[in-house]
Design a protein around this motif. Structure first.
Motif, PDB file in Angstrom:
ATOM      1  N   UNK A 111       0.815  -1.323   0.046  1.00  0.00           N
ATOM      2  CA  UNK A 111      -0.013   0.049  -0.171  1.00  0.00           C
ATOM      3  C   UNK A 111       0.713   1.215   0.049  1.00  0.00           C
ATOM      4  N   UNK A 112       1.960   1.293   0.732  1.00  0.00           N
ATOM      5  CA  UNK A 112       2.855   2.372   0.669  1.00  0.00           C
ATOM      6  C   UNK A 112       3.510   2.492  -0.893  1.00  0.00           C
ATOM      7  N   UNK A 129       2.414   6.147  -2.767  1.00  0.00           N
ATOM      8  CA  UNK A 129       3.541   6.824  -3.107  1.00  0.00           C
ATOM      9  C   UNK A 129       3.370   7.245  -4.823  1.00  0.00           C
ATOM     10  N   UNK A 130       3.047   6.035  -5.607  1.00  0.00           N
ATOM     11  CA  UNK A 130       2.917   6.177  -6.927  1.00  0.00           C
ATOM     12  C   UNK A 130       1.634   7.208  -7.238  1.00  0.00           C
ATOM     13  N   UNK A 131       0.652   7.004  -6.559  1.00  0.00           N
ATOM     14  CA  UNK A 131      -0.468   7.844  -6.977  1.00  0.00           C
ATOM     15  C   UNK A 131       0.136   9.269  -6.647  1.00  0.00           C
ATOM     16  N   UNK A 132       0.590   9.602  -5.716  1.00  0.00           N
ATOM     17  CA  UNK A 132       1.194  10.861  -5.325  1.00  0.00           C
ATOM     18  C   UNK A 132       2.195  11.530  -6.171  1.00  0.00           C
ATOM     19  N   UNK A 172      -3.890   9.475 -15.767  1.00  0.00           N
ATOM     20  CA  UNK A 172      -4.618   8.541 -15.195  1.00  0.00           C
ATOM     21  C   UNK A 172      -3.608   7.356 -14.603  1.00  0.00           C
ATOM     22  N   UNK A 173      -4.012   6.334 -13.901  1.00  0.00           N
ATOM     23  CA  UNK A 173      -3.355   5.226 -13.537  1.00  0.00           C
ATOM     24  C   UNK A 173      -4.406   3.977 -13.904  1.00  0.00           C
ATOM     25  N   UNK A 174      -3.748   3.037 -14.448  1.00  0.00           N
ATOM     26  CA  UNK A 174      -4.158   1.851 -14.793  1.00  0.00           C
ATOM     27  C   UNK A 174      -3.680   0.798 -13.749  1.00  0.00           C
ATOM     28  N   UNK A 175      -4.439  -0.368 -13.250  1.00  0.00           N
ATOM     29  CA  UNK A 175      -4.122  -1.274 -12.249  1.00  0.00           C
ATOM     30  C   UNK A 175      -4.470  -2.754 -12.749  1.00  0.00           C
ATOM     31  N   UNK A 176      -3.840  -3.629 -12.550  1.00  0.00           N
ATOM     32  CA  UNK A 176      -4.130  -4.933 -12.651  1.00  0.00           C
ATOM     33  C   UNK A 176      -4.652  -5.477 -11.472  1.00  0.00           C
ATOM     34  N   UNK A 177      -5.430  -6.684 -11.606  1.00  0.00           N
ATOM     35  CA  UNK A 177      -5.930  -7.298 -10.613  1.00  0.00           C
ATOM     36  C   UNK A 177      -5.440  -7.519  -9.257  1.00  0.00           C
ATOM     37  N   UNK A 178      -4.075  -7.896  -9.533  1.00  0.00           N
ATOM     38  CA  UNK A 178      -3.172  -8.223  -8.356  1.00  0.00           C
ATOM     39  C   UNK A 178      -2.826  -6.935  -7.526  1.00  0.00           C
ATOM     40  N   UNK A 179      -2.596  -5.588  -8.141  1.00  0.00           N
ATOM     41  CA  UNK A 179      -2.546  -4.651  -7.451  1.00  0.00           C
ATOM     42  C   UNK A 179      -3.624  -4.223  -6.216  1.00  0.00           C
ATOM     43  N   UNK A 234      -5.782  -2.078  -3.754  1.00  0.00           N
ATOM     44  CA  UNK A 234      -6.666  -0.971  -3.953  1.00  0.00           C
ATOM     45  C   UNK A 234      -6.100   0.423  -3.385  1.00  0.00           C
ATOM     46  N   UNK A 235      -6.210   1.199  -4.334  1.00  0.00           N
ATOM     47  CA  UNK A 235      -5.862   2.608  -3.788  1.00  0.00           C
ATOM     48  C   UNK A 235      -6.696   3.195  -2.888  1.00  0.00           C
ATOM     49  N   UNK A 236      -7.538   2.722  -2.633  1.00  0.00           N
ATOM     50  CA  UNK A 236      -8.668   3.375  -1.709  1.00  0.00           C
ATOM     51  C   UNK A 236      -8.525   2.790  -0.421  1.00  0.00           C
ATOM     52  N   UNK A 237      -7.554   1.904   0.003  1.00  0.00           N
ATOM     53  CA  UNK A 237      -7.427   1.397   1.324  1.00  0.00           C
ATOM     54  C   UNK A 237      -6.615   2.928   2.056  1.00  0.00           C
ATOM     55  N   UNK A 238      -7.188   2.502   3.251  1.00  0.00           N
ATOM     56  CA  UNK A 238      -6.907   3.938   4.061  1.00  0.00           C
ATOM     57  C   UNK A 238      -5.423   4.319   4.147  1.00  0.00           C
TER      58      UNK A 238
END
Length: 246
Positions: free
Chosen positions: A111-112, A116-119, A128-135, A137-141
């Motif tokens: 999650x860190x 960090x990558x979204x930041x 935009x950011x694309x995520x595969x199924x294994x990544x 969730x960016x909406x975790x706290x």
């Protein structure tokens, strides 16, 4: 209620801390709020942005000792909110042939690093950011907190796997690039395409060799006795170069 149940099944997520709550209240966030929970001493400092809340979003106050007595442990630092995910939508990318910069995350389970990558994506103007199924969730706290709220503002979409991410890139005329310590080209020498997808893999194993064989690979030269950077750090360096080239 476990956070993974809330985020994964209930269409809700938790926002923690004043910085991220202010992002949610700023008008820049892509998501709505269901409710806010504050320690009473935090109310005055947030009164102005809270005044912009719709009338149907309640603000609850409870002291930290009260909350700790209910839960049996210190549950938060005085600022919590419940966000509403809503329906996932396709990121609105600039139309070709205009410039575009997209980040693809494959297999990132920390999650860190995701936060960090979204930041970084927000800091360097990624579309935009694309995520595969294994990544994760960016909406975790924790991811939201580490992203300094960028996970709430940067458009993202989850796709099945790396193949789906590459297919998405092809549809939008994005040139896929990947970082690797053994990359064929140095990042600094790259003349960046105007429409780019930067694909990043997990710490340690990185991207699968079969996937790397299909991509244009870049390396960041570093001291001879050291061969790698944290993925968020490497991503920041690459995004800075790509954004500057654009």
């Amino acid at each position: 209620m476990r956070e993974r149940d809330l985020v994964g099944r209930e269409g809700r997520f938790i926002v923690e801390g004043e910085v991220t709550l202010r992002v949610m209240l700023s008008g820049r966030a892509r998501f709505g709020l269901q409710s806010v929970l504050l320690a009473p001493e935090r109310l005055d400092a947030l009164s102005e942005p809270l005044a912009r809340l719709p009338a149907d979003v309640p603000v609850f106050c409870a002291s930290k000792p009260v909350m700790s007595a209910i839960t049996g442990f210190p549950i938060h630092r005085g600022v919590l909110a419940v966000g509403l995910r809503g329906a996932e939508t396709e990121p609105d990318l600039p139309a070709a042939p205009g410039p575009a910069l997209v980040v693809g995350l494959v297999g990132l389970t920390n999650h860190d690093n995701v936060g960090g990558l979204f930041r970084n994506a927000a800091a360097f103007g990624a579309d935009a950011v694309l995520l595969d199924a294994a990544t994760c969730d960016p909406l975790y706290r924790k991811a939201i907190r580490v992203s300094a709220g960028a996970a709430l503002t940067v458009p993202f979409r989850r796709l099945a796997d790396a193949d789906a991410i590459l297919a998405h890139a092809a549809r939008h005329e994005l040139v896929p690039l990947a970082l690797s310590p053994s990359g064929a080209e140095t990042l600094s020498a790259l003349s960046a395409p105007s429409r780019t997808l930067l694909i990043l893999g997990t710490e340690g194993p990185g991207l699968a060799p079969a996937l790397m064989a299909r991509l244009r690979t870049l390396r960041i030269p570093m001291a001879p006795d050291f061969d790698s950077l944290n993925v968020a750090t490497a991503g920041a360096i690459a995004l800075h170069h790509l954004a500057a080239s654009r």
